[in-house]
Design a protein around this motif. Structure first.
Motif, PDB file in Angstrom:
ATOM      1  N   ARG A 170       0.818  -1.216   0.000  1.00  9.40           N
ATOM      2  CA  ARG A 170       0.000   0.000   0.000  1.00  9.40           C
ATOM      3  C   ARG A 170       0.854   1.271   0.000  1.00  9.40           C
ATOM      4  NH1 ARG A 170      -4.787  -0.361   4.199  1.00  9.40           N
ATOM      5  NH2 ARG A 170      -5.773   1.004   2.662  1.00  9.40           N
ATOM      6  N   LEU A 171       2.167   1.127  -0.024  1.00 11.13           N
ATOM      7  CA  LEU A 171       3.058   2.293   0.022  1.00 11.13           C
ATOM      8  C   LEU A 171       2.746   3.304  -1.087  1.00 11.13           C
ATOM      9  CD1 LEU A 171       5.681   3.333   1.529  1.00 11.13           C
ATOM     10  CD2 LEU A 171       6.899   2.515  -0.490  1.00 11.13           C
ATOM     11  N   THR A 172       2.384   2.821  -2.268  1.00 11.59           N
ATOM     12  CA  THR A 172       2.076   3.724  -3.377  1.00 11.59           C
ATOM     13  C   THR A 172       0.588   3.701  -3.735  1.00 11.59           C
ATOM     14  OG1 THR A 172       2.737   1.965  -4.888  1.00 11.59           O
ATOM     15  CG2 THR A 172       4.382   3.669  -4.417  1.00 11.59           C
ATOM     16  N   ASP A 173      -0.226   3.262  -2.807  1.00  6.37           N
ATOM     17  CA  ASP A 173      -1.672   3.163  -3.060  1.00  6.37           C
ATOM     18  C   ASP A 173      -2.374   4.346  -2.385  1.00  6.37           C
ATOM     19  OD1 ASP A 173      -4.355   2.559  -3.193  1.00  6.37           O
ATOM     20  OD2 ASP A 173      -4.094   0.433  -2.706  1.00  6.37           O
ATOM     21  N   VAL A 174      -2.947   5.216  -3.189  1.00  7.49           N
ATOM     22  CA  VAL A 174      -3.564   6.434  -2.643  1.00  7.49           C
ATOM     23  C   VAL A 174      -4.671   6.102  -1.649  1.00  7.49           C
ATOM     24  CG1 VAL A 174      -5.253   6.693  -4.524  1.00  7.49           C
ATOM     25  CG2 VAL A 174      -4.440   8.709  -3.287  1.00  7.49           C
ATOM     26  N   ARG A 175      -5.332   4.959  -1.824  1.00  4.67           N
ATOM     27  CA  ARG A 175      -6.429   4.605  -0.916  1.00  4.67           C
ATOM     28  C   ARG A 175      -5.932   4.412   0.517  1.00  4.67           C
ATOM     29  NH1 ARG A 175      -8.347  -0.093  -4.877  1.00  4.67           N
ATOM     30  NH2 ARG A 175      -6.078  -0.280  -4.748  1.00  4.67           N
ATOM     31  N   HIS A 176      -4.707   3.943   0.655  1.00  2.00           N
ATOM     32  CA  HIS A 176      -4.096   3.814   1.983  1.00  2.00           C
ATOM     33  C   HIS A 176      -4.046   5.176   2.677  1.00  2.00           C
ATOM     34  CE1 HIS A 176      -1.253   2.670   5.099  1.00  2.00           C
ATOM     35  NE2 HIS A 176      -0.310   3.465   4.610  1.00  2.00           N
ATOM     36  N   TYR A 177      -3.544   6.173   1.967  1.00  2.00           N
ATOM     37  CA  TYR A 177      -3.394   7.499   2.572  1.00  2.00           C
ATOM     38  C   TYR A 177      -4.751   8.170   2.763  1.00  2.00           C
ATOM     39  CZ  TYR A 177       1.378   6.400   1.428  1.00  2.00           C
ATOM     40  OH  TYR A 177       2.589   5.754   1.354  1.00  2.00           O
ATOM     41  N   GLN A 178      -5.668   7.905   1.836  1.00  2.00           N
ATOM     42  CA  GLN A 178      -7.025   8.440   2.008  1.00  2.00           C
ATOM     43  C   GLN A 178      -7.677   7.846   3.258  1.00  2.00           C
ATOM     44  OE1 GLN A 178      -8.500   7.568  -1.968  1.00  2.00           O
ATOM     45  NE2 GLN A 178      -8.198   9.692  -2.611  1.00  2.00           N
TER      46      GLN A 178
END
Lengths: 458, 458
Positions: B31-39
């Motif tokens: 998830r390091l480059t997955d925007v949904r993680h940060y969202q």
């Protein structure tokens, strides 16, 4: 459906491409800096199955802000916010190679490509204007220098995108190996304009390379496009001119080992749509009636390089021979238009107000579809850069009325078939130039990223 | 509820602040480059009524990517995507003054501030490392030069934010006046590092100035913070050190005509939370057991400036006296920590693995709230920079268990009271330095933006 599919990009500009759009009752100029406006536009484009949305940019306040809605948002931040509310539509941002560093540009587009799941595109510009140079404290570079810098800039950016191989991240939690350092490579670029060590600190973008787009129509610009670009936005007023441009540009590709299908040519079109020809003409006239001549006169004066006053409005365009700074191909197009149709300055301003030299076409959806089909099937276009005169209304009209007509004719998709901008444009994902060599020929340690470089203090 | 309110920022870093977070079963390193993680993280922070989320950054791949999840997203693009899914939480991005141009930085933060409805903050860094310099083809500037450039950079950026007065946009559609050019001012900055004409091509940000944040703890850094910053992130291991830092920094404000309340001091804290002390210790131990010593050794070697090998692990930290590049205050903190607690290198690595020198606190929610309250009420902190060891789980634990405890104690808000980051931080919106003079004293034409500057060819 034919194997060759039309491509449609929505060129988003404030509340519309017509310079008087902000005065028209169908727009709300206060939405210029409202992200919800652009999110609505991106959703409309996606509802219409358009390939992409595109944001132009410049690095200075250009044009007379007294008489036009200027001062909007920065493209990369805005497109990231649009990525969050869409799933398929491509997201193309303009970024200058003259006033940026390649490391930043590579990273921001890699990031946007990750954020959007592979929907980022970069419209590469070299920034001709004096006003932009003055915001960066440098002398405006000469045309050839700008393109030499741009070429080296592209080599660095694509090299940084390739600095992580696609399978560099291993993610072996038990073994404690996050990435294979042998698949992450420094760039060690050392050229006349840039020295960049690399690697990038963002893994390879989902598309390999975000899509490369270009819009310059000078000789240098066309050669640059033939070498690097995968889509070209262009202003063309007539079928014959568009065919000549199309043939010229496609003919240049072989010099760089490329095929005609490797680059899409997308002329601009500003569709003024009515359910009858009369309704379309009425909308066009409403917009023309809102033009403030002083605004267009200043723009035109700058473009052609002579000071035009209101006294000149009802006379033909005076002789203009001297070269001006930048935008030569647009200047030539405008002068040719005035001469070919024997226009007064006022009439010329009216012709430029809708699309700044791009083709304006008022008519019914069927008539607009006819023109799109004519150009598409006669060697003038692979698709179009759609520039609605008012936003969001003009884009809604296009999506609700022109797109269905194009779908009925079998020219345009009914559903998205992939997930990335490259999928939409039917363009391949580039292999990394650092693709992994077979075992036994692995690069030695000097070519890989190994030991720690620095502690991040934060 | 007391008039003085605690402020809490969620410092988001990949899948957690512990260097072995990516190996722990509670994280998903993909998830390091997955925007949904940060969202998801931003939504959790907003659910907890936190003031803001914050992204660190560097402009090089730093640290050994073989053994840690590195190579994530660029902060400004990422925060724009988080703005789209949140309504209240502030959005703070790290951007360097050493490897950027002020026009770009002013514009991107103005854009993020518009996109987020006034929630943008800028963590100003001067980029000490050699690795970053090598990605921009320049020699690493000396410490004092970096701060001199940063100061001029800030003057230009804030000047550009002020170049449009708040009421510059008139939007008179009938009269054909979009903006009052007399309220849009060139900057005409001409200094040792920058020449920038202005004005900005984005209207004044909703917050006037996006919030200014800083994290350097050197003498130059503290003076810079006292002059410009409105919040400071800092690493402090002990209450006494934190009190000394707090008093020192607040004491410097008067030199710049500022008051103690104009700047918030926010020490970092990495809370390792369990429903019992034992559960918290178990999570801490699980993470410690996943540490790869080679990773920390390389980081520590770089920080202290001597090469430490695995042979050194079970001995005290050797004498280190020479200065190293950058991060002096962090270096001093780490050496002090090793000496004060008489740690072996292995023990020191364990202490640094959780927060890179920031304070790690394992315990129950009540115990963590106790420590927060103790520092907050005893002149050591205006709030905290919360650095969860694993993400998203550690942030969920904090929001679901520590925040309610702080609310019960009357230390923390139950609802957001405003809409902007400045509202969250109880800091005023700055007036424009170009606020409109009374009629009759209006600037003359030379000081305003009038006629067209260039045609945008696109």
């Amino acid at each position: 459906m034919p194997t060759r599919t039309l491509h449609l990009n929505a060129f988003l500009m404030g509340v519309g491409h017509h310079e008087a759009a902000w005065r028209h009752p169908r727009t709300e100029p206060a939405r210029l800096t409202d992200v919800r406006h652009y999110q609505q536009l991106a959703r409309i484009a996606e509802r219409g199955r358009l390939d992409s949305v595109f944001l132009a940019d410049s690095l200075a306040l250009q044009g007379d802000v007294r008489h036009n809605a200027l001062g909007g948002l920065e493209p990369l931040t805005l497109l990231a916010a649009l990525a969050a509310v869409t799933d398929h539509v491509g997201l193309i941002a303009t970024v200058s190679t003259t006033y940026n560093e390649p490391f930043h540009v590579a990273r921001k587009f890699a990031s946007l490509d990750h954020i959007s799941g592979g929907r980022a595109g970069w419209n590469i510009v070299t920034s001709a204007g004096e006003a932009e140079a003055r915001n960066f404290g440098i002398e405006r570079p000469a045309h050839a220098d700008r393109y030499a810098r741009a070429a080296e800039f592209l080599d660095v950016v694509t090299g940084l995108w390739d600095s992580w191989e696609d399978d560099a991240v291993v993610g072996d939690r038990l073994g404690g190996v996050y990435a294979d350092a042998g698949r992450i490579h420094p760039l060690d670029h050392d050229g006349p304009h840039f020295r960049v060590r690399g690697p990038l600190n963002t893994s390879r973008p989902p598309q390999g390379h975000p899509l490369l787009v270009q819009a310059g129509s000078s000789e240098d610009g066309k050669d640059f496009a033939a070498r690097y670009a995968e889509a070209v936005f262009t202003a063309q007023q007539t079928l014959a001119d568009a065919q000549a441009f199309y043939t010229d540009l496609k003919g240049r590709l072989a010099r760089y080992g490329r095929h005609p299908g490797d680059l899409l040519v997308l002329p601009g079109i500003s569709p003024v749509i009515g359910s009858t020809e009369r309704e379309a003409r009425r909308l066009e006239q409403e917009l023309q009636d809102l033009i403030i001549p002083a605004y267009g006169l200043a723009q035109l004066s700058h473009l052609v390089g002579i000071e035009l006053t209101e006294d000149a409005l009802d006379r033909p365009l005076p002789d203009v021979s001297a070269e001006t700074e930048g935008a030569q191909s647009r200047r030539r197009l405008v002068i040719d238009l005035a001469r070919r149709e024997n226009l007064t300055v006022r009439q010329l301003l009216g012709r430029l107000a809708g699309g700044r030299g791009h083709r304006v076409l008022a008519g019914t959806p069927e008539r607009i579809a006819d023109e799109i089909q004519l150009w598409f099937e006669n060697g003038a276009a692979d698709g179009f850069n759609v520039m609605p005169p008012v936003l969001p209304g003009g884009l809604e009209d296009f999506v609700d009325h022109v797109v269905p007509e194009l779908q009925i004719r079998g020219l345009f998709r009914r559903e998205y078939e992939g997930r990335t901008l490259r999928d939409n444009y039917d363009l391949p994902r580039p292999a990394s130039r650092r693709a992994r060599p077979p075992a036994g020929e692995r690069p030695d340690a000097a070519d890989t990223v190994g030991s720690a470089d620095a502690v991040v203090a934060s």
